[in-house]
Design a protein around this motif. Structure first.
Motif, PDB file in Angstrom:
ATOM      1  N   ASP A  78     -10.305  -5.608   9.731  1.00 52.65           N
ATOM      2  CA  ASP A  78     -11.553  -6.378   9.645  1.00 52.65           C
ATOM      3  C   ASP A  78     -12.130  -6.749  11.007  1.00 52.65           C
ATOM      4  OD1 ASP A  78     -11.376  -6.315   6.866  1.00 52.65           O
ATOM      5  OD2 ASP A  78     -10.183  -8.159   6.807  1.00 52.65           O
ATOM      6  N   SER A  79     -11.554  -6.235  12.105  1.00 51.54           N
ATOM      7  CA  SER A  79     -12.136  -6.471  13.429  1.00 51.54           C
ATOM      8  C   SER A  79     -12.632  -5.146  13.994  1.00 51.54           C
ATOM      9  CB  SER A  79     -11.112  -7.080  14.390  1.00 51.54           C
ATOM     10  OG  SER A  79     -11.689  -7.228  15.686  1.00 51.54           O
ATOM     11  N   PRO A  80     -13.899  -5.058  14.381  1.00 49.22           N
ATOM     12  CA  PRO A  80     -14.421  -3.790  14.898  1.00 49.22           C
ATOM     13  C   PRO A  80     -14.075  -3.558  16.358  1.00 49.22           C
ATOM     14  CG  PRO A  80     -16.153  -5.430  14.926  1.00 49.22           C
ATOM     15  CD  PRO A  80     -14.939  -6.105  14.320  1.00 49.22           C
ATOM     16  N   PHE A  81     -13.584  -4.608  17.054  1.00 46.69           N
ATOM     17  CA  PHE A  81     -13.410  -4.528  18.498  1.00 46.69           C
ATOM     18  C   PHE A  81     -12.160  -3.735  18.877  1.00 46.69           C
ATOM     19  CE2 PHE A  81     -15.874  -8.477  17.922  1.00 46.69           C
ATOM     20  CZ  PHE A  81     -17.000  -8.110  18.645  1.00 46.69           C
ATOM     21  N   VAL A  82     -12.305  -2.915  19.917  1.00 49.40           N
ATOM     22  CA  VAL A  82     -11.171  -2.157  20.448  1.00 49.40           C
ATOM     23  C   VAL A  82     -10.189  -3.122  21.108  1.00 49.40           C
ATOM     24  CG1 VAL A  82     -10.462  -0.376  22.096  1.00 49.40           C
ATOM     25  CG2 VAL A  82     -12.560  -0.071  20.744  1.00 49.40           C
ATOM     26  N   PHE A  83     -10.707  -4.005  21.951  1.00 58.12           N
ATOM     27  CA  PHE A  83      -9.878  -4.995  22.648  1.00 58.12           C
ATOM     28  C   PHE A  83     -10.173  -6.361  22.014  1.00 58.12           C
ATOM     29  CE2 PHE A  83     -10.888  -1.539  25.585  1.00 58.12           C
ATOM     30  CZ  PHE A  83      -9.609  -1.115  25.933  1.00 58.12           C
ATOM     31  N   PHE A  84      -9.439  -6.678  20.977  1.00 54.09           N
ATOM     32  CA  PHE A  84      -9.744  -7.863  20.182  1.00 54.09           C
ATOM     33  C   PHE A  84      -8.960  -9.090  20.655  1.00 54.09           C
ATOM     34  CE2 PHE A  84      -6.553  -5.233  18.059  1.00 54.09           C
ATOM     35  CZ  PHE A  84      -5.481  -6.114  17.943  1.00 54.09           C
ATOM     36  N   ALA A  85      -9.547 -10.237  20.406  1.00 51.47           N
ATOM     37  CA  ALA A  85      -8.892 -11.513  20.683  1.00 51.47           C
ATOM     38  C   ALA A  85      -7.889 -11.790  19.557  1.00 51.47           C
ATOM     39  CB  ALA A  85      -9.927 -12.627  20.777  1.00 51.47           C
ATOM     40  N   PRO A  86      -6.992 -12.770  19.732  1.00 56.57           N
ATOM     41  CA  PRO A  86      -5.971 -13.035  18.705  1.00 56.57           C
ATOM     42  C   PRO A  86      -6.538 -13.248  17.309  1.00 56.57           C
ATOM     43  CG  PRO A  86      -5.418 -14.207  20.722  1.00 56.57           C
ATOM     44  CD  PRO A  86      -6.757 -13.586  20.947  1.00 56.57           C
ATOM     45  N   ARG A  87      -7.745 -13.828  17.206  1.00 53.80           N
ATOM     46  CA  ARG A  87      -8.327 -14.071  15.884  1.00 53.80           C
ATOM     47  C   ARG A  87      -9.279 -12.959  15.447  1.00 53.80           C
ATOM     48  NH1 ARG A  87      -9.649 -20.605  15.905  1.00 53.80           N
ATOM     49  NH2 ARG A  87      -7.499 -21.304  16.263  1.00 53.80           N
ATOM     50  N   GLY A  88      -9.314 -11.877  16.192  1.00 53.62           N
ATOM     51  CA  GLY A  88     -10.122 -10.729  15.798  1.00 53.62           C
ATOM     52  C   GLY A  88     -11.477 -10.638  16.448  1.00 53.62           C
ATOM     53  N   GLY A  89     -11.897 -11.678  17.152  1.00 57.02           N
ATOM     54  CA  GLY A  89     -13.200 -11.648  17.812  1.00 57.02           C
ATOM     55  C   GLY A  89     -13.134 -10.939  19.156  1.00 57.02           C
ATOM     56  N   GLN A  90     -14.156 -11.151  19.957  1.00 58.96           N
ATOM     57  CA  GLN A  90     -14.268 -10.510  21.265  1.00 58.96           C
ATOM     58  C   GLN A  90     -13.517 -11.317  22.315  1.00 58.96           C
ATOM     59  OE1 GLN A  90     -18.242  -9.025  22.304  1.00 58.96           O
ATOM     60  NE2 GLN A  90     -18.033 -10.009  24.279  1.00 58.96           N
ATOM     61  N   LEU A  91     -12.841 -10.625  23.220  1.00 57.85           N
ATOM     62  CA  LEU A  91     -12.182 -11.298  24.340  1.00 57.85           C
ATOM     63  C   LEU A  91     -13.224 -11.996  25.205  1.00 57.85           C
ATOM     64  CD1 LEU A  91      -9.649  -8.571  25.560  1.00 57.85           C
ATOM     65  CD2 LEU A  91      -9.060 -10.719  24.437  1.00 57.85           C
ATOM     66  N   SER A  92     -12.839 -13.097  25.814  1.00 50.44           N
ATOM     67  CA  SER A  92     -13.759 -13.779  26.717  1.00 50.44           C
ATOM     68  C   SER A  92     -13.675 -13.164  28.110  1.00 50.44           C
ATOM     69  CB  SER A  92     -13.428 -15.274  26.804  1.00 50.44           C
ATOM     70  OG  SER A  92     -12.286 -15.487  27.603  1.00 50.44           O
ATOM     71  N   ASP A  93     -14.727 -13.327  28.881  1.00 52.00           N
ATOM     72  CA  ASP A  93     -14.772 -12.804  30.242  1.00 52.00           C
ATOM     73  C   ASP A  93     -13.659 -13.415  31.091  1.00 52.00           C
ATOM     74  OD1 ASP A  93     -15.679 -11.417  32.446  1.00 52.00           O
ATOM     75  OD2 ASP A  93     -17.159 -12.918  32.990  1.00 52.00           O
ATOM     76  N   MET A  94     -13.376 -14.685  30.855  1.00 44.82           N
ATOM     77  CA  MET A  94     -12.369 -15.376  31.649  1.00 44.82           C
ATOM     78  C   MET A  94     -10.967 -14.861  31.359  1.00 44.82           C
ATOM     79  SD  MET A  94     -13.852 -19.253  31.685  1.00 44.82           S
ATOM     80  CE  MET A  94     -14.415 -19.172  29.991  1.00 44.82           C
ATOM     81  N   THR A  95     -10.761 -14.221  30.198  1.00 44.41           N
ATOM     82  CA  THR A  95      -9.448 -13.677  29.870  1.00 44.41           C
ATOM     83  C   THR A  95      -9.069 -12.571  30.836  1.00 44.41           C
ATOM     84  OG1 THR A  95      -9.917 -14.138  27.544  1.00 44.41           O
ATOM     85  CG2 THR A  95      -8.031 -12.754  28.009  1.00 44.41           C
ATOM     86  N   LEU A  96     -10.020 -11.676  31.147  1.00 43.99           N
ATOM     87  CA  LEU A  96      -9.754 -10.606  32.103  1.00 43.99           C
ATOM     88  C   LEU A  96      -9.576 -11.161  33.509  1.00 43.99           C
ATOM     89  CD1 LEU A  96     -10.733  -8.961  29.632  1.00 43.99           C
ATOM     90  CD2 LEU A  96     -11.839  -7.396  31.233  1.00 43.99           C
ATOM     91  N   SER A  97     -10.416 -12.134  33.860  1.00 35.50           N
ATOM     92  CA  SER A  97     -10.297 -12.756  35.181  1.00 35.50           C
ATOM     93  C   SER A  97      -8.948 -13.434  35.332  1.00 35.50           C
ATOM     94  CB  SER A  97     -11.418 -13.780  35.388  1.00 35.50           C
ATOM     95  OG  SER A  97     -12.684 -13.157  35.318  1.00 35.50           O
ATOM     96  N   ALA A  98      -8.445 -14.021  34.228  1.00 31.69           N
ATOM     97  CA  ALA A  98      -7.167 -14.722  34.272  1.00 31.69           C
ATOM     98  C   ALA A  98      -6.017 -13.766  34.565  1.00 31.69           C
ATOM     99  CB  ALA A  98      -6.925 -15.445  32.957  1.00 31.69           C
ATOM    100  N   VAL A  99      -6.101 -12.521  34.080  1.00 31.80           N
ATOM    101  CA  VAL A  99      -5.057 -11.531  34.368  1.00 31.80           C
ATOM    102  C   VAL A  99      -4.980 -11.284  35.870  1.00 31.80           C
ATOM    103  CG1 VAL A  99      -4.301  -9.152  34.030  1.00 31.80           C
ATOM    104  CG2 VAL A  99      -5.263 -10.431  32.111  1.00 31.80           C
ATOM    105  N   MET A 100      -6.128 -11.064  36.499  1.00 27.71           N
ATOM    106  CA  MET A 100      -6.139 -10.810  37.945  1.00 27.71           C
ATOM    107  C   MET A 100      -5.711 -12.051  38.721  1.00 27.71           C
ATOM    108  SD  MET A 100      -9.301  -8.201  38.709  1.00 27.71           S
ATOM    109  CE  MET A 100      -8.601  -7.771  40.301  1.00 27.71           C
ATOM    110  N   ARG A 101      -6.080 -13.214  38.215  1.00 32.09           N
ATOM    111  CA  ARG A 101      -5.680 -14.452  38.898  1.00 32.09           C
ATOM    112  C   ARG A 101      -4.156 -14.623  38.862  1.00 32.09           C
ATOM    113  NH1 ARG A 101      -9.037 -17.436  36.590  1.00 32.09           N
ATOM    114  NH2 ARG A 101      -7.736 -18.355  34.964  1.00 32.09           N
TER     115      ARG A 101
END
Length: 463
Positions: free
Chosen positions: A341-364
């Motif tokens: 039920d989630s169309p996103f390739v890179f989905f958030a834990p609840r199935g929605g879209q990842l936030s921009d800060m999530t990717l930034s947090a990996v690099m941080r």
């Protein structure tokens, strides 16, 4: 005629003699009032058409024994009101306004209030408790449902919700509006205040508007934590003072293979999204919003190729962009789980879209680990600031220049406009297959390919 021979006029509502009836002043006018009252009692109630009609100011009873009225003010505003007795005290409860609250919904709420009172509870107190329990995410929805129609520009409407969904909701969304503090707002703004100053400044104003609405609606009290003057202005640099046109910190080419190997060891969907972003030299929003139906697979005997087709609506340049996927990018996609039920390739834990800060947090976190180990980390060679996801596009562009890749190919890979408007109008090809070869070489470099170096010997006089 009574026993004294006088004519009597029975009340049509209660059969009592109309003369001396407490509800009437007497005479014909009183009689007309009785008939009017009876008609009101016999009325089937309001209709959707009447609710939406051009009504005079006043109160319009719905009937049905629920005590429901439509109140129309002199300025044309309309409100649902229920008259109800709670623990011996007569009260009026506001049930919202049409057209947001339809007639059927108002009736359902009024009936629910009646049942609540019959059960010995107080619907007014319960309503106040529910108001205090409003989350920021729910406040955004309520505020926008009332205010979005004011924005004539569809793009402006989309940006309003997009900025709140992308940056504010991941942090503020589950919080009660009554509990949001200045520190919470700073957690949203600080990560992007320097790098995306204009966006951050607009976001602050939008958060302030939502919280102002929540205050007026009775969901919170006190100062607005997103207010600028005398509040956040003491904590953040003025937008006009933040350096403009500053490039996003990028990785040094010499650091790329080591950084890539470090990223490969990281677990989680955000790390995989950052890998894919790097392999495709794409923007964060393009990757985070990627859906499986945007990927076109070409299966042939012994090989599979794929192209990612990003629709115009998700592109900065507002035109469709095709991304040729290297074998590494395709293998990454094929290794990913899918959420039902989630169309996103890179989905958030609840199935929605990842936030921009999530990717930034990996690099941080990658940078923090390097510093903790006593190393300088992944720094931009010019600014000496830690690299960020968007800076990886600059790294790709530097690599392409060093490798002698044609400028147009490199710019097309980055989805930049190439040439004049006339040239773009006549260009039929986006050089997809040539770009596929470029992205394959880029993936090889990420895995550790050493750059070919040319040694130029300078001849001159010895000193």
């Amino acid at each position: 005629m009574n026993s004294k021979g006088k004519m009597t006029f029975p009340c049509p509502a209660c059969s009592a003699n109309i003369r001396g009836h407490p509800a009437f002043a007497g005479g014909r006018a009183g009689g007309r009032e009785v008939v009017k009252a009876k008609a009101r009692r016999g009325d089937k109630g309001l209709s959707a058409a009447k609710v939406n009609a051009n009504l005079e100011p006043g109160k319009y009873h719905d009937g049905g024994g629920l005590g429901l009225y439509l109140r129309v003010d002199a300025n044309g505003s309309r409100f649902w009101v229920q008259r109800i007795t709670i623990r011996g005290k007569r009260c009026e409860l506001g049930l919202g306004s049409p057209p947001l609250v339809k007639l059927a919904e108002a009736r359902e709420t009024a009936a629910a209030n009646k049942r609540t009172v019959r059960a010995g509870r107080d619907p007014l107190a319960e309503k106040r408790e529910a108001a205090a329990a409003l989350t920021f995410a729910a406040a955004v929805d309520s505020y926008l449902s009332a205010k979005l129609d004011e924005f004539r520009n569809p793009k402006h409407r989309a940006q309003w919700r997009a900025t709140l969904d992308t940056y504010a909701k991941p942090i503020l969304g589950p919080k009660l509006v009554s509990q949001i503090t200045v520190a919470d707002v700073l957690r949203v703004l600080e990560p992007i205040w320097q790098s995306k100053t204009e966006t951050a400044s607009r976001l602050r104003g939008r958060i302030e508007n939502v919280l102002s609405w929540a205050t007026v609606a009775g969901h919170r009290t006190g100062d607005n934590p997103a207010r600028w003057k005398g509040n956040l202005s003491e904590m953040l640099p003025k937008p006009g003072k933040v350096a403009k046109g500053d490039n996003q910190p990028a990785l040094a080419l010499a650091d790329v293979p080591g950084w890539w190997a470090d990223l490969n060891k990281r677990e989680g969907m955000a790390a995989r999204a950052l890998e894919f972003l790097t392999l495709c030299a794409s923007r964060s929003g393009e990757v985070r919003g990627m859906t499986w139906d945007e990927v076109e697979f070409e299966r042939a005997p012994g090989a599979t190729r794929a192209t990612w087709v990003i629709p115009a609506g998700r592109m900065k340049a507002e035109r469709e962009h095709r991304v040729p996927l290297s074998a590494d990018a395709l293998a990454l996609l094929e290794s990913l789980p899918r959420m039902k039920d989630s169309p996103f390739v890179f989905f958030a834990p609840r199935g929605g879209q990842l936030s921009d800060m999530t990717l930034s947090a990996v690099m941080r976190r990658m940078q923090e680990a390097e510093v903790k180990a006593g190393r300088p980390g992944w720094l931009d060679p010019r600014s000496k600031r830690p690299a960020v996801p968007h800076g990886l596009r600059s790294t790709f562009r530097d690599w392409a220049a060093e490798k002698g890749i044609e400028r147009d190919l490199a710019e097309m890979a980055l989805a930049h406009n190439v040439g004049s408007e006339v040239e773009r109008a006549y260009r039929r090809s986006d050089m997809l297959e040539r770009r596929r070869a470029v992205m394959t070489r880029w993936a090889q470099f990420l895995r550790g390919e050493k750059m070919a170096q040319k040694v130029v010997r300078m001849r001159g006089k010895e000193r």
